[in-house]
Design a protein around this motif. Structure first.
Motif, mmCIF file in Angstrom:
data_model
loop_
_atom_site.group_PDB
_atom_site.id
_atom_site.type_symbol
_atom_site.label_atom_id
_atom_site.label_comp_id
_atom_site.label_asym_id
_atom_site.label_seq_id
_atom_site.Cartn_x
_atom_site.Cartn_y
_atom_site.Cartn_z
ATOM 1 N N SER A 242 61.985 58.701 -12.716
ATOM 2 C CA SER A 242 60.740 59.174 -13.330
ATOM 3 C C SER A 242 60.682 60.694 -13.351
ATOM 4 O O SER A 242 60.245 61.301 -14.339
ATOM 5 C CB SER A 242 59.533 58.618 -12.572
ATOM 6 O OG SER A 242 59.477 57.209 -12.672
ATOM 7 N N SER A 397 50.898 64.586 -17.302
ATOM 8 C CA SER A 397 52.020 63.638 -17.288
ATOM 9 C C SER A 397 51.884 62.580 -18.376
ATOM 10 O O SER A 397 52.878 62.175 -18.990
ATOM 11 C CB SER A 397 52.141 62.969 -15.914
ATOM 12 O OG SER A 397 51.054 62.103 -15.664
ATOM 13 N N TYR A 452 57.678 55.915 -14.435
ATOM 14 C CA TYR A 452 56.971 56.816 -15.348
ATOM 15 C C TYR A 452 57.000 56.258 -16.763
ATOM 16 O O TYR A 452 58.048 55.836 -17.252
ATOM 17 C CB TYR A 452 57.646 58.184 -15.289
ATOM 18 C CG TYR A 452 56.995 59.283 -16.101
ATOM 19 C CD1 TYR A 452 55.641 59.288 -16.389
ATOM 20 C CD2 TYR A 452 57.765 60.345 -16.557
ATOM 21 C CE1 TYR A 452 55.064 60.312 -17.107
ATOM 22 C CE2 TYR A 452 57.203 61.378 -17.285
ATOM 23 C CZ TYR A 452 55.850 61.365 -17.559
ATOM 24 O OH TYR A 452 55.289 62.391 -18.286
#
Length: 494
Positions: A242, A397, A452
């Motif tokens: 990730s 993110s 992620y």
């Protein structure tokens, strides 16, 4: 506070002056959106990186390192450094050349339409929609950072501080456009570099003067890339993947890659790349070091970890110098927010309004629509950023993954694969964006770890482009244009 306020007044004054200075020469949509491809290599390099890193670099990343050590922040920084290099090395010149050959495309959405021969502009329309969605979210992260900054420094109410930040950013973005944004980004990039170097060095000197033994008190797991400092156990492989996946996001960021498109001379890109890499490596390392150092610099744990850099600046510097450093933090926030609002405005004025509603729209009308859009995007972002407890790192993110999966795959295959079709590109944009949003909302835990959303989003996008392109055929003029671009790149190889 007089010295700090003086530094802020000077800084704000310079930013607004630059905006109004360039307002005189910003007469067309091309001037406003891409600066007529006139960027100097130094401005292109520093502007790209300053608009990239945002308040996340001086608030989010130090805060992450303060809480989790190197196990999460370290892998993210490594992924970002690798992604920066690959972006400058393999994408920058190709995109600069191809966008000019593809009917002088001035936005990434317009480039998709022209590159893949999408006569009905479906790729342009869907790309614009995702740009608006993710940039409203991304801009909100900058406003959250601005509110936290003013609250930490001046004790202002979070909402009041955020509004002050918004007004200044909108002012110079609204007036000067691309060239004003790039020049202010360059100044802000230098301020960020200065701030990230001087503060930890002084803080470290203060620790040594008080007794070097205090440094030994830090949890050794905080310095490990492979261990969770909270439990002492080895981290999940998903955390490593990730973190590194952040690097892929660079290929699809619509507020960074216009710097490649706007550089005056493609032959200057290697020099720009070297400037950019020095800036990125030094600032990422310094930001993480600040977070780690904060664990021993502050005897009492911070209530808001993302203010570790602000609090350290307050404790190490005085008056006007501290004000300059605070301006560096504010510069990180402003540089990204202004770039994002500018791209969102181009998506609406060029890629939606002109393409679908008024193909004969005058340059003056498009310029007005672009400026109105800046205000609308800012207003929407403010509504998202009303919660002072929002995480800058968390918001960034999501948006970063959205652009990486939505545009990164399409841009890579569009630049390197001759057989990619507009149907494949459209499928890649849709699948990448939808999977990122869905994955984030569901938040699935796989084998005890969270992956992620960039990773499944990119995989879905790549597969969609490849499989759909195999079932469709690009037009001859599309492949001819690709061949002409490849031939020119071959002559200009670096």
């Amino acid at each position: 506070m007089i010295g700090i306020i003086a530094a802020f007044i000077i800084y704000f004054g310079v930013m607004i002056y630059i905006g109004f200075f360039y307002m005189k020469s910003t007469k067309t949509a091309n001037d406003y959106i891409l600066g007529n491809r006139s960027l100097d290599r130094r401005v292109a390099a520093l502007s790209a990186e300053a608009s990239d890193m945002s308040g996340w670099l001086l608030l989010g990343l130090p805060g992450l390192a303060y809480v989790s050590g190197l196990s999460e922040a370290g892998w993210t920084a490594i992924g970002l450094a690798i992604g920066t290099y690959l972006n400058w090395r393999f994408i920058a010149k190709r995109l600069r050349v191809y966008t000019e050959k593809a009917n002088d495309s001035i936005t990434i959405c317009e480039f998709f339409k022209n590159r893949f021969g999408d006569k009905k502009a479906y790729t342009s329309a869907i790309s614009s929609v995702f740009i608006i969605i993710f940039f409203v979210v991304y801009t909100a992260a900058q406003f959250v950072a601005g509110g936290k900054l003013f609250n930490s420094i001046f004790g202002l109410d979070y909402f009041t501080g955020m509004i002050i930040c918004v007004v200044i950013i909108v002012a110079y973005t609204l007036t000067g456009g691309f060239r004003a944004v790039c020049l202010t980004d360059t100044i802000q990039g230098m301020l960020m570099f200065f701030a990230l170097l001087i503060v930890p060095l002084i803080a470290l000197g203060m620790l040594f003067s008080d007794g070097a033994a205090t440094i030994a008190t830090i949890n050794p797991d905080m310095l490990s890339l492979f261990k969770d400092p909270g439990t002492g156990e080895f981290i999940s492989v998903f955390l490593v993947v990730s973190g590194l996946a952040w690097g892929f996001g660079y290929f699809g960021q619509p507020h960074i890659i216009p710097r490649f498109m706007g550089i005056q001379n493609p032959e200057e890109i290697p020099q720009a790349r070297r400037i950019a890499m020095v800036w990125v490596i030094v600032t990422l390392a310094s930001a993480i070091f600040i977070g780690l150092l904060g664990n021993i610099f502050f005897s009492t744990p911070l209530d808001v970890p993302e203010t570790v850099f602000v609090q350290m600046t307050t404790s190490t510097l005085f008056s006007f110098i501290a004000g300059i450093v605070y301006c560096g933090i504010l510069g990180a926030i402003m540089s990204t927010a202004s770039s994002q609002m500018l791209v969102a405005s181009s998506a609406i004025s060029q890629d939606l309004y002109k393409t679908f509603f008024n193909k004969n729209a005058s340059e003056t009308l498009l310029l007005v629509i672009s400026r109105i859009t800046v205000i609308i995007v800012a207003a929407l972002a403010v509504t998202i950023s009303l919660d002072p407890n929002s995480s800058v790192f968390g918001i960034v993110s999501v948006a970063w993954a959205g652009f990486g999966a939505t545009f990164g795959s399409v841009l890579l295959l569009g630049l390197f694969w001759r057989k990619a079709t507009w149907q494949g590109a459209l499928a890649g944009i849709v699948f990448g964006g939808v999977v990122v949003i869905g994955w984030y909302l569901i938040h699935p835990i796989i084998f005890g770890g969270y992956l992620y959303e960039m990773v499944p989003g990119v995989i879905a996008s790549m597969l969609a482009i490849y499989l759909v392109s195999l079932k469709t055929t690009p037009d001859k003029e599309v492949t001819d244009l690709f061949d002409a671009y490849v031939a020119e790149i071959g002559d200009r190889s670096t």
